[in-house]
Design an enzyme around this catalytic site. Structure first.
Site, PDB file in Angstrom:
ATOM      1  N   GLY A  15      71.171  26.129   8.667  1.00 14.79           N
ATOM      2  CA  GLY A  15      71.185  27.119   9.756  1.00 14.79           C
ATOM      3  C   GLY A  15      70.663  28.455   9.267  1.00 14.79           C
ATOM      4  CB  SER A  17      65.989  29.550  12.238  1.00 14.92           C
ATOM      5  OG  SER A  17      67.162  29.263  12.973  1.00 14.92           O
ATOM      6  NE  ARG A  18      68.739  31.054  16.649  1.00 16.59           N
ATOM      7  CZ  ARG A  18      69.822  31.076  17.420  1.00 16.59           C
ATOM      8  NH1 ARG A  18      70.330  32.212  17.812  1.00 16.59           N
ATOM      9  NH2 ARG A  18      70.394  29.956  17.813  1.00 16.59           N
ATOM     10  CG  ASN A  96      74.728  30.754   8.497  1.00 18.66           C
ATOM     11  OD1 ASN A  96      75.551  31.667   8.521  1.00 18.66           O
ATOM     12  ND2 ASN A  96      73.711  30.701   9.355  1.00 18.66           N
ATOM     13  CE1 TYR A 161      82.540  30.099  15.519  1.00 17.59           C
ATOM     14  CE2 TYR A 161      84.199  31.827  15.461  1.00 17.59           C
ATOM     15  CZ  TYR A 161      82.946  31.352  15.113  1.00 17.59           C
ATOM     16  OH  TYR A 161      82.105  32.141  14.355  1.00 17.59           O
ATOM     17  CB  ALA A 162      90.442  29.737  15.726  1.00 11.89           C
ATOM     18  CB  ALA A 163      90.815  24.458  15.214  1.00  5.19           C
ATOM     19  CB  ILE A 194      77.480  39.931  11.829  1.00  3.83           C
ATOM     20  CG1 ILE A 194      78.591  39.826  10.761  1.00  3.83           C
ATOM     21  CG2 ILE A 194      76.121  40.201  11.200  1.00  3.83           C
ATOM     22  CD1 ILE A 194      78.800  41.019   9.895  1.00  3.83           C
TER      23      ILE A 194
HETATM   24  N1  LIG Z   1      77.828  37.016  14.204  1.00  2.00           N
HETATM   25  C1  LIG Z   1      79.113  37.164  13.932  1.00  2.00           C
HETATM   26  O1  LIG Z   1      79.708  38.228  14.187  1.00  2.00           O
HETATM   27  C2  LIG Z   1      79.898  36.057  13.298  1.00  2.00           C
HETATM   28  C3  LIG Z   1      81.293  36.227  13.204  1.00  2.00           C
HETATM   29  C4  LIG Z   1      82.037  35.229  12.602  1.00  2.00           C
HETATM   30  C5  LIG Z   1      81.424  34.095  12.093  1.00  2.00           C
HETATM   31  N2  LIG Z   1      80.071  33.948  12.209  1.00  2.00           N
HETATM   32  C6  LIG Z   1      79.490  32.715  11.667  1.00  2.00           C
HETATM   33  O2  LIG Z   1      78.322  33.000  10.932  1.00  2.00           O
HETATM   34  C7  LIG Z   1      77.383  31.924  11.067  1.00  2.00           C
HETATM   35  C8  LIG Z   1      76.051  32.466  11.554  1.00  2.00           C
HETATM   36  O3  LIG Z   1      76.258  33.157  12.760  1.00  2.00           O
HETATM   37  P1  LIG Z   1      75.103  33.954  13.517  1.00  2.00           P
HETATM   38  O4  LIG Z   1      75.798  35.029  14.262  1.00  2.00           O
HETATM   39  O5  LIG Z   1      73.997  34.293  12.591  1.00  2.00           O
HETATM   40  O6  LIG Z   1      74.652  32.807  14.555  1.00  2.00           O
HETATM   41  P2  LIG Z   1      73.277  32.598  15.351  1.00  2.00           P
HETATM   42  O7  LIG Z   1      72.506  33.873  15.421  1.00  2.00           O
HETATM   43  O8  LIG Z   1      73.681  31.942  16.628  1.00  2.00           O
HETATM   44  O9  LIG Z   1      72.467  31.554  14.422  1.00  2.00           O
HETATM   45  C9  LIG Z   1      72.943  30.251  14.263  1.00  2.00           C
HETATM   46  C10 LIG Z   1      72.086  29.512  13.261  1.00  2.00           C
HETATM   47  O10 LIG Z   1      72.577  28.163  13.145  1.00  2.00           O
HETATM   48  C11 LIG Z   1      71.494  27.268  13.415  1.00  2.00           C
HETATM   49  N3  LIG Z   1      71.995  26.036  14.011  1.00  2.00           N
HETATM   50  C12 LIG Z   1      72.781  25.910  15.097  1.00  2.00           C
HETATM   51  N4  LIG Z   1      72.997  24.626  15.361  1.00  2.00           N
HETATM   52  C13 LIG Z   1      72.332  23.920  14.409  1.00  2.00           C
HETATM   53  C14 LIG Z   1      72.151  22.533  14.136  1.00  2.00           C
HETATM   54  N5  LIG Z   1      72.716  21.588  14.898  1.00  2.00           N
HETATM   55  N6  LIG Z   1      71.381  22.175  13.077  1.00  2.00           N
HETATM   56  C15 LIG Z   1      70.803  23.110  12.296  1.00  2.00           C
HETATM   57  N7  LIG Z   1      70.940  24.440  12.494  1.00  2.00           N
HETATM   58  C16 LIG Z   1      71.691  24.823  13.544  1.00  2.00           C
HETATM   59  C17 LIG Z   1      70.580  28.021  14.353  1.00  2.00           C
HETATM   60  O11 LIG Z   1      69.288  27.441  14.385  1.00  2.00           O
HETATM   61  P3  LIG Z   1      68.278  27.638  15.662  1.00  2.00           P
HETATM   62  O12 LIG Z   1      67.625  28.986  15.462  1.00  2.00           O
HETATM   63  O13 LIG Z   1      67.314  26.524  15.555  1.00  2.00           O
HETATM   64  O14 LIG Z   1      69.112  27.597  16.905  1.00  2.00           O
HETATM   65  C18 LIG Z   1      70.631  29.405  13.695  1.00  2.00           C
HETATM   66  O15 LIG Z   1      69.836  29.436  12.533  1.00  2.00           O
HETATM   67  C19 LIG Z   1      78.018  30.915  12.045  1.00  2.00           C
HETATM   68  O16 LIG Z   1      78.651  29.893  11.307  1.00  2.00           O
HETATM   69  C20 LIG Z   1      79.054  31.752  12.774  1.00  2.00           C
HETATM   70  O17 LIG Z   1      80.132  30.986  13.258  1.00  2.00           O
HETATM   71  C21 LIG Z   1      79.295  34.902  12.806  1.00  2.00           C
END
Ligand SMILES: NC(=O)c1ccc[n+]([C@@H]2O[C@H](COP(=O)([O-])OP(=O)(O)OC[C@H]3O[C@@H](n4cnc5c(N)ncnc54)[C@H](OP(=O)(O)O)[C@@H]3O)[C@@H](O)[C@H]2O)c1
Length: 258
Positions: A15, A17-18, A96, A161-163, A194
């Site tokens: 994960g 890409s972004r 991730n 999500y929490a679980a 974030i």
């Molecule tokens: N942002 C926050 O405040 C926050 C807070 C707590 C925890 N987190 C955790 O941090 C991590 C990253 O979060 P983020 O905010 O950067 O999320 P995001 O912007 O939604 O990015 C999610 C990433 O996961 C990839 N992904 C999703 N489903 C996938 C699959 N089936 N196979 C391969 N890749 C997959 C997406 O790829 P595509 O681009 O192809 O969709 C993307 O690269 C997550 O685990 C999230 O739960 C984030």
């Protein structure tokens, strides 16, 4: 000047890409790791993958993105095997990939629960299962699981999500117990607030986002690099004495909410 050196390492970022994952990819590449990242292949995000690759190449980094579904064990094992065969280097795994859909527990369906657990916990299992044989073969591995502060405060908007994120703690405990003495160190980084697509989905309007930012003791929302720097540190020799830890990257929010 001190620096983070990841030369001689292969990193697999599940994960990447972004958002946070893309920043992790950039940081690991900048530190010298050959980095392979996965994404879903969603055409809506193709431009983001291209921009990430351009940014890495501009810095002479080595990376490659692959559309591999992180929920597929066989596809993840195939990817890890190919990456290890391509460059037989010390292996870093960053799990991730995640998603978060706000919904109340009393109306959540079984399918919604299963889907969320499959990605938020299952993808980490598949990543670990795929990478472990290569780590064991070299007697070296660094595993960083991306959790969430939801495990401490139930935030994030969904029980699944929490679980699922809390399940990563048990996974880490097992990995430390059984593989630490084999050179494989596992830690968890818990992000919070974030600024990424995931956050924008939950706080689409500017006012709600400003209210959220005002709740954060350091006075701002987090940047993906706030998480990525920590992941790069833990992946590097600076992390060689750190195992079984859960580190919050949350601007102090969880501490002050206690
Ligand atoms: N942002 C926050 O405040 C926050 C807070 C707590 C925890 N987190 C955790 O941090 C991590 C990253 O979060 P983020 O905010 O950067 O999320 P995001 O912007 O939604 O990015 C999610 C990433 O996961 C990839 N992904 C999703 N489903 C996938 C699959 N089936 N196979 C391969 N890749 C997959 C997406 O790829 P595509 O681009 O192809 O969709 C993307 O690269 C997550 O685990 C999230 O739960 C984030």
């Amino acid at each position: 000047m001190l620096s983070i050196d990841l030369k001689g390492r292969t990193a697999l970022v599940v994960g990447g890409s972004r958002g946070i994952g893309a920043s992790i990819v950039e940081h690991l590449c900048k530190a010298g790791a050959f980095t392979v990242f996965t994404h879903t292949g969603n055409p809506a995000h193709a431009a983001r993958v291209d921009a990430l690759m351009d940014a890495i190449q501009a810095e002479a980094g080595a990376a490659r993105g692959e559309a591999v579904d992180a929920r597929s064990g066989s596809d993840m094992r195939d990817l890890a095997d190919r990456v290890a065969a391509e460059r037989d280097l010390d292996f870093v795994l960053v799990c991730n990939a995640g998603m978060n859909r706000e919904r109340r527990a009393e109306v959540e369906t079984d399918t919604e629960w299963d889907d969320a657990i499959t990605l938020n916990l299952g993808a980490a299992w598949h990543g670990v299962r795929a990478a472990l044989p290569h780590m064991l073969a070299r007697g070296y591995g660094r595993i960083i699981l991306i959790g969430s502060s939801a495990v401490y405060d139930g935030g994030g908007g969904a029980i699944d999500y929490a679980a699922a994120k809390a399940g990563l703690s048990g996974m880490m405990a097992y990995l430390c117990r059984n593989y630490l003495k084999k050179g494989i160190l596992t830690n968890i980084v818990h992000p919070c607030v974030i600024e990424t697509d995931l956050l924008k989905e939950r706080y689409p309007d500017g006012q709600a986002k400003a209210k959220l930012a005002a709740q954060i003791p350091v006075g701002r929302l987090g940047k993906p690099s706030d998480v990525a720097g920590l992941v790069a540190f833990l992946s590097s020799p600076w992390g060689d004495f750190i195992c079984g830890q859960e580190v919050l990257a949350d601007g102090g929010r969880t501490f002050f909410a206690r």
